[in-house]
Enzyme design. Sequence first.
Site, PDB file in Angstrom:
ATOM      1  N   TYR A 164     -15.481 -10.967   0.613  1.00 41.07           N
ATOM      2  CA  TYR A 164     -16.167  -9.685   0.407  1.00 41.07           C
ATOM      3  C   TYR A 164     -17.459  -9.886  -0.380  1.00 41.07           C
ATOM      4  CZ  TYR A 164     -12.216  -7.057   2.272  1.00 41.07           C
ATOM      5  OH  TYR A 164     -11.263  -6.540   3.105  1.00 41.07           O
ATOM      6  N   ARG A 185       0.830  -1.219   0.000  1.00 39.99           N
ATOM      7  CA  ARG A 185       0.000   0.000   0.000  1.00 39.99           C
ATOM      8  C   ARG A 185       0.859   1.260   0.000  1.00 39.99           C
ATOM      9  NH1 ARG A 185      -5.300  -0.177   1.818  1.00 39.99           N
ATOM     10  NH2 ARG A 185      -6.214  -2.215   1.560  1.00 39.99           N
ATOM     11  N   ARG A 198      -6.615  12.096  -5.223  1.00 39.74           N
ATOM     12  CA  ARG A 198      -7.795  11.283  -4.886  1.00 39.74           C
ATOM     13  C   ARG A 198      -9.053  12.141  -4.926  1.00 39.74           C
ATOM     14  NH1 ARG A 198     -11.735   9.108  -3.822  1.00 39.74           N
ATOM     15  NH2 ARG A 198     -12.249   7.500  -2.308  1.00 39.74           N
ATOM     16  N   ARG A 234      -3.246   7.049   1.267  1.00 42.88           N
ATOM     17  CA  ARG A 234      -3.676   8.261   1.976  1.00 42.88           C
ATOM     18  C   ARG A 234      -2.658   8.842   2.947  1.00 42.88           C
ATOM     19  NH1 ARG A 234      -9.091   5.538   3.769  1.00 42.88           N
ATOM     20  NH2 ARG A 234      -7.542   3.878   3.741  1.00 42.88           N
TER      21      ARG A 234
HETATM   22  O1  CP3 Z   1       0.169   0.874  -3.239  1.00 40.62           O
HETATM   23  C1  CP3 Z   1      -0.706  -0.027  -3.277  1.00 40.62           C
HETATM   24  O2  CP3 Z   1      -0.517  -1.140  -2.745  1.00 40.62           O
HETATM   25  C2  CP3 Z   1      -1.980   0.345  -3.965  1.00 40.62           C
HETATM   26  C3  CP3 Z   1      -2.805  -0.717  -4.567  1.00 40.62           C
HETATM   27  C4  CP3 Z   1      -3.747  -1.438  -3.616  1.00 40.62           C
HETATM   28  C5  CP3 Z   1      -4.921  -0.914  -3.002  1.00 40.62           C
HETATM   29  N1  CP3 Z   1      -5.579  -1.925  -2.375  1.00 40.62           N
HETATM   30  C6  CP3 Z   1      -5.379   0.498  -3.067  1.00 40.62           C
HETATM   31  C7  CP3 Z   1      -6.408   0.978  -2.120  1.00 40.62           C
HETATM   32  C8  CP3 Z   1      -3.667  -2.783  -3.255  1.00 40.62           C
HETATM   33  C9  CP3 Z   1      -2.564  -3.796  -3.573  1.00 40.62           C
HETATM   34  C10 CP3 Z   1      -4.846  -3.081  -2.488  1.00 40.62           C
HETATM   35  C11 CP3 Z   1      -5.139  -4.435  -1.980  1.00 40.62           C
HETATM   36  C12 CP3 Z   1      -6.340  -4.667  -1.158  1.00 40.62           C
HETATM   37  N2  CP3 Z   1      -7.568  -4.056  -1.233  1.00 40.62           N
HETATM   38  C13 CP3 Z   1      -6.424  -5.689  -0.177  1.00 40.62           C
HETATM   39  C14 CP3 Z   1      -5.338  -6.666   0.143  1.00 40.62           C
HETATM   40  C15 CP3 Z   1      -4.245  -6.070   0.965  1.00 40.62           C
HETATM   41  C16 CP3 Z   1      -4.584  -5.876   2.398  1.00 40.62           C
HETATM   42  O3  CP3 Z   1      -4.431  -4.740   2.867  1.00 40.62           O
HETATM   43  O4  CP3 Z   1      -4.946  -6.861   3.061  1.00 40.62           O
HETATM   44  C17 CP3 Z   1      -7.722  -5.636   0.383  1.00 40.62           C
HETATM   45  C18 CP3 Z   1      -8.260  -6.516   1.474  1.00 40.62           C
HETATM   46  C19 CP3 Z   1      -8.432  -4.610  -0.302  1.00 40.62           C
HETATM   47  C20 CP3 Z   1      -9.858  -4.208  -0.118  1.00 40.62           C
HETATM   48  C21 CP3 Z   1      -9.933  -2.796   0.292  1.00 40.62           C
HETATM   49  N3  CP3 Z   1      -9.767  -1.719  -0.567  1.00 40.62           N
HETATM   50  C22 CP3 Z   1     -10.156  -2.292   1.590  1.00 40.62           C
HETATM   51  C23 CP3 Z   1     -10.355  -3.142   2.828  1.00 40.62           C
HETATM   52  C24 CP3 Z   1     -10.130  -0.890   1.483  1.00 40.62           C
HETATM   53  C25 CP3 Z   1     -10.406   0.102   2.569  1.00 40.62           C
HETATM   54  C26 CP3 Z   1      -9.161   0.309   3.322  1.00 40.62           C
HETATM   55  C27 CP3 Z   1      -9.193   1.564   4.114  1.00 40.62           C
HETATM   56  O5  CP3 Z   1      -8.217   1.724   4.848  1.00 40.62           O
HETATM   57  O6  CP3 Z   1     -10.131   2.385   3.972  1.00 40.62           O
HETATM   58  C28 CP3 Z   1      -9.853  -0.558   0.137  1.00 40.62           C
HETATM   59  C29 CP3 Z   1      -9.687   0.810  -0.428  1.00 40.62           C
HETATM   60  C30 CP3 Z   1      -8.317   1.137  -0.947  1.00 40.62           C
HETATM   61  N4  CP3 Z   1      -7.587   0.362  -1.799  1.00 40.62           N
HETATM   62  C31 CP3 Z   1      -7.582   2.339  -0.704  1.00 40.62           C
HETATM   63  C32 CP3 Z   1      -6.394   2.254  -1.453  1.00 40.62           C
HETATM   64  C33 CP3 Z   1      -5.314   3.288  -1.572  1.00 40.62           C
HETATM   65  C34 CP3 Z   1      -8.058   3.520   0.154  1.00 40.62           C
HETATM   66  C35 CP3 Z   1      -9.258   4.134  -0.488  1.00 40.62           C
HETATM   67  C36 CP3 Z   1      -9.194   5.619  -0.725  1.00 40.62           C
HETATM   68  O7  CP3 Z   1      -8.161   6.196  -1.130  1.00 40.62           O
HETATM   69  O8  CP3 Z   1     -10.259   6.237  -0.532  1.00 40.62           O
END
Ligand code: CP3
Length: 342
Positions: free
Chosen positions: A150, A24, A37, A28
Site C-alpha cells: 500500500y 472483519r 460509522r 458494514r
Molecule cells: O472486525 C475486524 O476485523 C475489524 C478490524 C479490521 C479492519 N481492517 C477494519 C476496516 C481489520 C483486521 C482490518 C484489516 C485490513 N485492512 C486488511 C487485512 C485483511 C484483509 O481483508 O485482507 C487490509 C488489506 C486492510 C486495508 C483496508 N482497510 C482496505 C482494503 C479497506 C477497504 C475495504 C473496503 O471494503 O472498503 C479498509 C477499510 C476498513 N477497514 C473497513 C473496516 C471495517 C471499512 C471502512 C469503512 O467502514 O468505511
Amino acid sequence: MTERSMMRVLGGERIDPPPVWIMRQAGRYLPEYRQIRAQAKDFLDFCYTPALAVEAVMQPLRRFDLDAGILFSDILVLPDALGRKVWFVEGEGPRLEPLLDQDTWTFGDPDRVVGFLAPVYETVERIRAAMPAETTLIGFAGGPWTVATYMIQGEGGDKDRCRRATYQRPGDVAALLSVLVEATARHLAAQVAAGADCLQIFESWSEGLPEPLFEEVILKPTKALMARLRALGVTVPVIGFPRGAGALLGRYARETGVTALGVDTQTPAGFARAQAPEGMPLQGNFDPQMLICGGAAMEAEARRVIEDFRGSPHIFNLGHGITPQTPPENLAALVQVIKTGG
Ligand code: CP3
C-alpha cells in the site's frame, strides 16, 4: 482465570465444536456499525476514537456466539503513524501517497509509532474491560509486505508495480521492510501490554511471488518480526495469515516462527496440515461468498469445513474477510451450525 477456548486451541488442543470468530466481524454488513460509522469524521478518526472503536468490537459479540473479539483498527494506521498520508475513498478503499512517485523514500522513526497510536492501545484496554472474561481478545497488524504494498503503490489492486519495484529498487524496498518490521513489532507489543491475548499478522498479499522474492519480502521480514516480538518479551501466540501463499504456505508455517496458521479459502486443510509443523493450530477457511448465499448449502459447507480440519487443532473462521453485502442472519445461522452441529 476463565478458560478462553480459542487460547486453548492456540495452545495445541483440539476442541469440539471448534471456537469461532470471523475476519472483519465488525463492519458494514451490520446496520448498527453503519450507524456509529456515520458519527466519525472519517475512517481513521473512527479508528482513533476509543469509544467508537470499542463499540464496533462489541457489536458482533452481542449478536453472535463468537469466541473472540478483534481490536477495531486497520493495518494502515502504521503508515499513518510513520508520517505517510493515508485516507479512505468511500466505496473504493484506501489511498496513500505512493512511494513510487518519489526518488528518495522517507518515513518517520519507528520510535514515534507507539506514542502516535496511543488511542489504539487505550481501545484495547477498554475492550478487555467491556468483553466477557471467556472471550479472547485478538490484536493485529498487517504483515510487513502487505503494508509495504500500500505504501509503495498508494492503493490496492494488482501488485505488479510493487513486484517491479522490488526488482528495480531492492535497497529501497529492503529499507522500507526493515522499518516496518521494527514499527510493527512495537505496535503489536503495545497491544499485548494493553491486554491483547493473542495476535494475528494479516499478510493479505502473499500471492503471486516467485520463491526468491517470497523469501525476501515475506519470509525474512516475518521471521525478523517474530524474533523482534519475542525479544521485546511478547510471549502470546501469533497467528500468521499469508493469504494466497499457495505452494509456499509450508515454508511460511515452518520458517517464520508463527504459532498458528490462517488458511485461505482455496487451500485444503489437509494440504495446510501436511505442510505445517506437526500439531500446528489451523484457522479457517469458510468461503465468505457462501456466507452471502446462506441456506442449507451453507450449513452443509460449514460441516464439511469442520470435517476437513478435524485432524488439527482448529479455529473456525472464513478464508478471507466478511463482505458488506452479507446478511447478518446468515452469520447467525452459521455460528448456530458450528456450535450445535445442526
Ligand atoms: O472486525 C475486524 O476485523 C475489524 C478490524 C479490521 C479492519 N481492517 C477494519 C476496516 C481489520 C483486521 C482490518 C484489516 C485490513 N485492512 C486488511 C487485512 C485483511 C484483509 O481483508 O485482507 C487490509 C488489506 C486492510 C486495508 C483496508 N482497510 C482496505 C482494503 C479497506 C477497504 C475495504 C473496503 O471494503 O472498503 C479498509 C477499510 C476498513 N477497514 C473497513 C473496516 C471495517 C471499512 C471502512 C469503512 O467502514 O468505511
